[in-house]
Scaffold this active site. Structure first.
Site, mmCIF file in Angstrom:
data_model
loop_
_atom_site.group_PDB
_atom_site.id
_atom_site.type_symbol
_atom_site.label_atom_id
_atom_site.label_comp_id
_atom_site.label_asym_id
_atom_site.label_seq_id
_atom_site.Cartn_x
_atom_site.Cartn_y
_atom_site.Cartn_z
ATOM 1 N N CYS A 60 11.382 0.019 -14.849
ATOM 2 C CA CYS A 60 12.606 -0.116 -14.447
ATOM 3 C C CYS A 60 12.245 -1.968 -14.033
ATOM 4 O O CYS A 60 11.707 -2.071 -13.721
ATOM 5 C CB CYS A 60 13.030 0.461 -12.819
ATOM 6 S SG CYS A 60 12.815 2.467 -12.948
ATOM 7 N N CYS A 94 0.058 4.224 1.977
ATOM 8 C CA CYS A 94 0.545 3.817 0.649
ATOM 9 C C CYS A 94 0.453 3.418 -0.546
ATOM 10 O O CYS A 94 -0.404 2.922 -0.742
ATOM 11 C CB CYS A 94 1.633 2.269 0.903
ATOM 12 S SG CYS A 94 2.984 2.260 -0.881
ATOM 13 N N CYS A 114 11.811 -3.683 -10.284
ATOM 14 C CA CYS A 114 10.334 -3.429 -9.868
ATOM 15 C C CYS A 114 9.248 -3.773 -10.345
ATOM 16 O O CYS A 114 9.450 -4.370 -12.331
ATOM 17 C CB CYS A 114 10.181 -1.582 -9.607
ATOM 18 S SG CYS A 114 8.441 -1.574 -9.060
ATOM 19 N N GLU A 161 -3.059 -1.676 -6.364
ATOM 20 C CA GLU A 161 -3.352 -1.918 -4.775
ATOM 21 C C GLU A 161 -2.512 -0.190 -3.851
ATOM 22 O O GLU A 161 -1.982 0.294 -4.493
ATOM 23 C CB GLU A 161 -1.724 -2.948 -5.186
ATOM 24 C CG GLU A 161 -2.829 -4.258 -6.168
ATOM 25 C CD GLU A 161 -1.441 -5.633 -5.625
ATOM 26 O OE1 GLU A 161 -1.584 -6.516 -5.823
ATOM 27 O OE2 GLU A 161 0.184 -4.715 -4.582
ATOM 28 N N CYS A 167 7.835 -2.916 -1.214
ATOM 29 C CA CYS A 167 8.502 -1.862 -2.724
ATOM 30 C C CYS A 167 9.171 -2.833 -3.253
ATOM 31 O O CYS A 167 9.115 -3.312 -3.397
ATOM 32 C CB CYS A 167 9.821 -1.093 -1.603
ATOM 33 S SG CYS A 167 9.642 0.112 -0.599
ATOM 34 N N CYS A 170 2.952 1.055 -14.676
ATOM 35 C CA CYS A 170 3.881 2.683 -14.742
ATOM 36 C C CYS A 170 4.310 2.419 -15.904
ATOM 37 O O CYS A 170 4.693 1.028 -16.870
ATOM 38 C CB CYS A 170 4.727 1.908 -13.451
ATOM 39 S SG CYS A 170 5.993 3.610 -13.457
#
Ligand code: SAH
Length: 372
Positions: A133, A122, A136, A109, A360, A129
């Protein structure tokens, strides 16, 4: 060593790579490639101008190329890398999230955010990933793979194309800023990301017209790669996702901290600031009752004071299944004030794109759209 008889040799599956694209290569390598393909080198410049400047990959629009073989050539050097899956908008059309499929079915995305006087793309640098974390959304499904340089650049070109075509609220425009704050840890895909920064900021014949100074690379704190970036001397803005000033908490919020501690990460950030003369951004997602205590604000302020730094406080955006929420407005205000008391510059980030899971930490793209 010879394999034991009767045992099968384990052969690692060969990972297919995305097709090679003009945007993977610098200007000289593009010319060489065209020559390899039996073309004149200068065709590379013509094709670069079409792609980066006129933002087109339609052979029919490239009338300066000979009609014979034009379609085949364009398909070969500008293969479509991103297949649109869906596009979602919010904030009265000023925020657009694009979900795209890569050649191997992975989805990523990117988010375009238009503000008065600037438009920021962005972009993602990895499908998924590996940093894990817990607050997230991207981290929850793990890492699928690194994106290629051209796959990264193509996200910017796609945004630029939408803007140029007047498809974004506010009339025709251009991309002014690029932030590597989408899916993935950019410094874990170092080479492709650095090459993408170069591609985005290169001059003619590949002008997208975005200077490296308008590019931000955000990291959880991969210290060796931060040091490499410092040596690279590209004037990007470095953002460090800190989220806690103490190792005990940061070890849980950003698991990589068990490898590179807060002090080590900040030392690498100050080395970058010293070498580049550029203000480092410290990202701090404010999580209610987790990292928003006055003593942590005080500790953070004392660590950052008198440094070339700017803190972005990000109210935590909700992610599926997470029990954490954003801090109360009072706690947020108190946190910001404490940092300011230490003379540290602070901005509270807006939560653009929340309703479309485009803010975010909300980019997941793990599932295919229902019923399509
Ligand atoms: N991996 C890089 C690039 C991603 S940038 C990095 O972590 O820096 C995305 C930013 O959003 C990071 O600062 C990240 O910590 C932050 N973030 C992640 N999840 C969030 C959430 N749920 N709410 C607010 N910010 C979040």
């Amino acid at each position: 060593m010879a394999p034991e008889p009767g045992k099968l040799m384990m052969v690692a599956p060969r990972r297919a790579k995305p097709p090679r694209h003009l945007a993977d290569l610098d200007v000289a390598a593009r010319r060489e490639w065209l020559v390899e393909l039996g073309q004149s080198g200068f065709r590379a410049d013509q094709l670069s101008r079409h792609y980066f400047e006129r933002l087109t990959h339609e052979p029919d629009a490239m009338t300066d190329l000979p009609a014979a073989g034009r379609h085949e050539l364009v398909e070969r050097v500008l293969p479509p890398l991103l297949t649109p899956v869906r596009s979602l908008t919010c904030d009265d059309g000023a925020t657009v999230k694009n979900v795209v499929r890569l050649f191997d079915g992975a989805t990523v995305e990117s988010v375009l955010m238009r503000y008065p006087g600037r438009t920021t793309m962005c972009v993602s640098s990895q499908a998924g990933c590996g940093m894990n974390c817990p607050f997230c959304a991207t981290g929850q499904a793990g890492l699928t793979r690194n994106m290629s340089t051209a796959e990264i650049v193509e996200q910017v070109v796609a945004g630029a194309r939408m803007l140029a075509a007047g498809e974004v609220a506010g009339g025709p425009g251009r991309v002014s800023n690029v932030v590597f704050m989408g899916m993935g840890e950019p410094l874990a895909n170092y080479r492709s990301v650095i090459d993408a920064v170069r591609r985005i900021s290169e001059p003619s014949p590949s002008v997208l017209g975005i200077s490296a100074r308008s590019v931000t690379v955000s990291t959880v704190g991969l210290v060796p790669a931060m040091e490499r970036l410092t040596a690279e001397r590209i004037p990007v803005t470095l953002a460090v996702s800190l989220h806690a000033p103490d190792d005990e908490l940061r070890n849980t919020l950003v698991p990589l901290n068990t490898r590179y501690s807060v002090d080590e990460v900040l030392d690498a950030a100050w080395a970058y600031a010293d070498a580049s003369g550029r203000r480092v951004s410290i990202e701090y997602a404010l999580i209610r009752d987790i990292n928003d205590q006055p003593w942590r604000a005080h500790l953070l302020g004392s660590m950052l004071k008198r440094r070339l730094v700017h803190v972005n406080v990000i109210p935590l955006n909700p992610t599926p299944g997470s029990v954490w929420t954003a801090s109360s407005p009072e706690a947020e205000r108190a946190f910001v004030r404490k940092l300011e008391d230490h003379g540290v510059a602070v901005t509270v980030r807006d939560t653009r794109g929340r309703e479309i899971d485009g803010a975010c930490g909300q980019l997941a793209a793990a599932t295919e759209p229902q019923g399509s």
